[in-house]
Design a protein around this motif. Structure first.
Motif, PDB file in Angstrom:
ATOM      1  N   UNK A 175     -12.654 -47.820 -32.025  1.00 28.40           N
ATOM      2  CA  UNK A 175     -12.434 -46.412 -32.345  1.00 28.40           C
ATOM      3  C   UNK A 175     -12.730 -45.475 -31.191  1.00 28.40           C
ATOM      4  N   UNK A 176     -13.844 -45.696 -30.495  1.00 27.59           N
ATOM      5  CA  UNK A 176     -14.202 -44.826 -29.375  1.00 27.59           C
ATOM      6  C   UNK A 176     -13.168 -44.899 -28.273  1.00 27.59           C
ATOM      7  N   UNK A 177     -12.746 -46.112 -27.961  1.00 33.08           N
ATOM      8  CA  UNK A 177     -11.754 -46.292 -26.906  1.00 33.08           C
ATOM      9  C   UNK A 177     -10.436 -45.626 -27.271  1.00 33.08           C
ATOM     10  N   UNK A 178     -10.013 -45.759 -28.508  1.00 36.83           N
ATOM     11  CA  UNK A 178      -8.761 -45.138 -28.947  1.00 36.83           C
ATOM     12  C   UNK A 178      -8.827 -43.619 -28.866  1.00 36.83           C
ATOM     13  N   UNK A 179      -9.962 -43.043 -29.211  1.00 33.16           N
ATOM     14  CA  UNK A 179     -10.114 -41.587 -29.150  1.00 33.16           C
ATOM     15  C   UNK A 179      -9.970 -41.086 -27.720  1.00 33.16           C
ATOM     16  N   UNK A 180     -10.590 -41.780 -26.768  1.00 32.04           N
ATOM     17  CA  UNK A 180     -10.491 -41.386 -25.362  1.00 32.04           C
ATOM     18  C   UNK A 180      -9.068 -41.568 -24.846  1.00 32.04           C
ATOM     19  N   UNK A 181      -8.415 -42.658 -25.251  1.00 26.63           N
ATOM     20  CA  UNK A 181      -7.035 -42.917 -24.821  1.00 26.63           C
ATOM     21  C   UNK A 181      -6.102 -41.788 -25.269  1.00 26.63           C
ATOM     22  N   UNK A 182      -6.203 -41.398 -26.525  1.00 28.03           N
ATOM     23  CA  UNK A 182      -5.343 -40.323 -27.049  1.00 28.03           C
ATOM     24  C   UNK A 182      -5.600 -39.008 -26.326  1.00 28.03           C
ATOM     25  N   UNK A 183      -6.849 -38.694 -26.095  1.00 26.51           N
ATOM     26  CA  UNK A 183      -7.203 -37.444 -25.426  1.00 26.51           C
ATOM     27  C   UNK A 183      -6.715 -37.437 -23.985  1.00 26.51           C
ATOM     28  N   UNK A 184      -6.918 -38.529 -23.293  1.00 20.64           N
ATOM     29  CA  UNK A 184      -6.558 -38.616 -21.876  1.00 20.64           C
ATOM     30  C   UNK A 184      -5.049 -38.617 -21.670  1.00 20.64           C
ATOM     31  N   UNK A 185      -4.355 -39.514 -22.350  1.00 20.57           N
ATOM     32  CA  UNK A 185      -2.917 -39.658 -22.117  1.00 20.57           C
ATOM     33  C   UNK A 185      -2.118 -38.493 -22.683  1.00 20.57           C
ATOM     34  N   UNK A 186      -2.604 -37.891 -23.747  1.00 19.67           N
ATOM     35  CA  UNK A 186      -1.883 -36.748 -24.307  1.00 19.67           C
ATOM     36  C   UNK A 186      -1.743 -35.613 -23.320  1.00 19.67           C
ATOM     37  N   UNK A 187      -2.840 -35.296 -22.611  1.00 26.24           N
ATOM     38  CA  UNK A 187      -2.783 -34.196 -21.635  1.00 26.24           C
ATOM     39  C   UNK A 187      -2.061 -34.609 -20.362  1.00 26.24           C
ATOM     40  N   UNK A 188      -2.275 -35.840 -19.908  1.00 28.29           N
ATOM     41  CA  UNK A 188      -1.644 -36.296 -18.661  1.00 28.29           C
ATOM     42  C   UNK A 188      -0.120 -36.281 -18.789  1.00 28.29           C
ATOM     43  N   UNK A 189       0.396 -36.830 -19.871  1.00 31.58           N
ATOM     44  CA  UNK A 189       1.848 -36.938 -20.034  1.00 31.58           C
ATOM     45  C   UNK A 189       2.487 -35.559 -20.169  1.00 31.58           C
ATOM     46  N   UNK A 190       1.863 -34.671 -20.931  1.00 32.48           N
ATOM     47  CA  UNK A 190       2.433 -33.334 -21.113  1.00 32.48           C
ATOM     48  C   UNK A 190       2.379 -32.515 -19.831  1.00 32.48           C
ATOM     49  N   UNK A 191       1.421 -32.830 -18.958  1.00 30.20           N
ATOM     50  CA  UNK A 191       1.243 -32.020 -17.752  1.00 30.20           C
ATOM     51  C   UNK A 191       2.112 -32.476 -16.598  1.00 30.20           C
ATOM     52  N   UNK A 192       2.249 -33.792 -16.399  1.00 32.87           N
ATOM     53  CA  UNK A 192       2.864 -34.269 -15.163  1.00 32.87           C
ATOM     54  C   UNK A 192       4.279 -34.806 -15.306  1.00 32.87           C
ATOM     55  N   UNK A 193       4.670 -35.254 -16.484  1.00 28.61           N
ATOM     56  CA  UNK A 193       5.955 -35.917 -16.566  1.00 28.61           C
ATOM     57  C   UNK A 193       7.047 -35.008 -17.090  1.00 28.61           C
ATOM     58  N   UNK A 194       7.152 -33.863 -16.419  1.00 28.91           N
ATOM     59  CA  UNK A 194       8.242 -32.926 -16.579  1.00 28.91           C
ATOM     60  C   UNK A 194       8.573 -32.385 -15.193  1.00 28.91           C
ATOM     61  N   UNK A 195       9.819 -31.962 -14.959  1.00 25.95           N
ATOM     62  CA  UNK A 195      10.130 -31.349 -13.668  1.00 25.95           C
ATOM     63  C   UNK A 195       9.234 -30.153 -13.409  1.00 25.95           C
ATOM     64  N   UNK A 196       8.874 -29.909 -12.143  1.00 24.41           N
ATOM     65  CA  UNK A 196       7.937 -28.834 -11.811  1.00 24.41           C
ATOM     66  C   UNK A 196       8.440 -27.464 -12.245  1.00 24.41           C
ATOM     67  N   UNK A 197       9.750 -27.287 -12.313  1.00 23.22           N
ATOM     68  CA  UNK A 197      10.312 -25.990 -12.683  1.00 23.22           C
ATOM     69  C   UNK A 197      10.119 -25.657 -14.152  1.00 23.22           C
ATOM     70  N   UNK A 198       9.798 -26.675 -14.971  1.00 22.12           N
ATOM     71  CA  UNK A 198       9.687 -26.444 -16.413  1.00 22.12           C
ATOM     72  C   UNK A 198       8.268 -26.153 -16.876  1.00 22.12           C
TER      73      UNK A 198
END
Length: 327
Positions: free
Chosen positions: A252-275
């Motif tokens: 459970x602890x590991x899953x909570x950290x995974x969701x928190x970490x990857x949720x922000x990383x993916x939304x922040x970096x994997x879009x074109x810079x102009x968007x």
């Protein structure tokens, strides 16, 4: 998070072809909000450093925690301290000094270490998922599979890959030209705000973020998903409800950290810079650089009986030290 930006200096391309420093706007231009954010950042940073160092100390002093899971956790705690220390101290120092400037070399250096420690968290979360997979799906072979040599190689390999990836993106960024506007609407030197300021062609940088950067983030994420698919299948085969709950609770602890970490990383970096919008980027960046490293020690210790016992032992040992020894 610093003084009003009315007097900020802009470097125009008409009188200088490249910038020697950037100006970090921080999170707010309102003086009252700046004071509040400074206090908030200070408290979160102190909690991050104290919490993660306590985790490392507890694991190193308690022989019961000298297992692969806690070995990886201590490395994650070390990485989180370094990760948060890459950005927050500069924010606090700028506020105290009344300056918003960061040199070009300092900015590139900050970007390098951001990439290293963000990627290190990424790889360690994948390694920890594999450790949980072996522990739950192959419990009888756990000691023979998760040897000290393998654990050391997994951590060492992670450090090598993260440094190579950071070096690639940093060198590409250093090749760009920056002329005209040198104001970064951020509290640290992140890749996307820097790309927006460049007067060079940034297509190669964007391409590397979306291809090589995607591989660095998505590959460990896929490994985590595969591990948890196998874990779920193994747990569902357990007949007793108590046994299922016990197996899932260890993840459970590991899953909570995974969701928190990857949720922000993916939304922040994997879009074109102009968007990207400044507000969304700031919120996401604050989550994964400041909030997540602070929460990790609490997430991994609050529901872990062995960790709570080790932390209690460390704290009580310090309290019971003779006064002469503490001096």
């Amino acid at each position: 998070m610093l003084p009003d930006t009315a007097g900020l200096r802009l470097m125009s391309s008409t009188n200088q072809s490249s910038v020697s420093e950037f100006l970090l706007l921080g999170l707010s231009r309102q003086p009252q909000q700046q004071q509040l954010l400074f206090l908030l950042f200070l408290i979160m940073y102190l909690a991050t450093v104290l919490g993660n160092l306590l985790i490392i100390l507890a694991i190193s002093t308690d022989s019961r925690l000298h297992t692969p899971m806690y070995f990886f956790l201590s490395n994650l705690s070390f990485s989180d301290v370094c990760f948060s220390s890459t950005t927050v101290p500069k924010v606090l120092a700028n506020h105290i000094l009344g300056s918003q400037a960061i040199s070009f070399s300092g900015c590139v250096t900050q970007l390098y270490f951001l990439c290293v420690f963000a990627d290190m968290d990424n790889f360690l979360l994948a390694v920890m998922a594999y450790d949980r997979y072996v522990a739950i799906c192959h419990p009888l072979h756990y000691r023979t599979k998760m040897t000290y040599k393998l654990c050391s190689l997994l951590v060492l390999g992670s450090w090598v890959l993260t440094n190579l990836n950071a070096l690639l993106h940093t060198l590409l960024m250093a090749q760009l030209s920056f002329c005209g506007d040198n104001i970064i609407p951020h509290f640290f030197c992140d890749a996307n705000p820097l790309l927006k300021l460049s007067c060079s062609d940034t297509h190669l940088n964007d391409l590397m973020i979306l291809t090589e950067g995607t591989m660095i983030v998505v590959t460990p994420f896929v490994c985590i998903l595969i591990s948890y698919i196998h874990i779920t299948c193994a747990v569902l085969r357990v007949s007793s409800t108590g046994g299922r709950w016990k197996a899932f609770s260890t993840c459970g602890s590991h899953l909570a950290v995974v969701c928190l970490f990857y949720g922000t990383i993916i939304s922040l970096y994997f879009n074109p810079s102009s968007s990207h919008s400044a507000g969304r980027d700031l919120a996401a960046a604050m989550m994964y650089t400041v909030v997540t490293p602070m929460l990790n020690p609490f997430i991994y210790s609050l529901r872990n009986r062995d960790m709570k016992g080790a932390l209690r032992k460390v704290l009580t040992m310090n309290l019971h030290l003779p006064r002469s020894v503490r001096k």
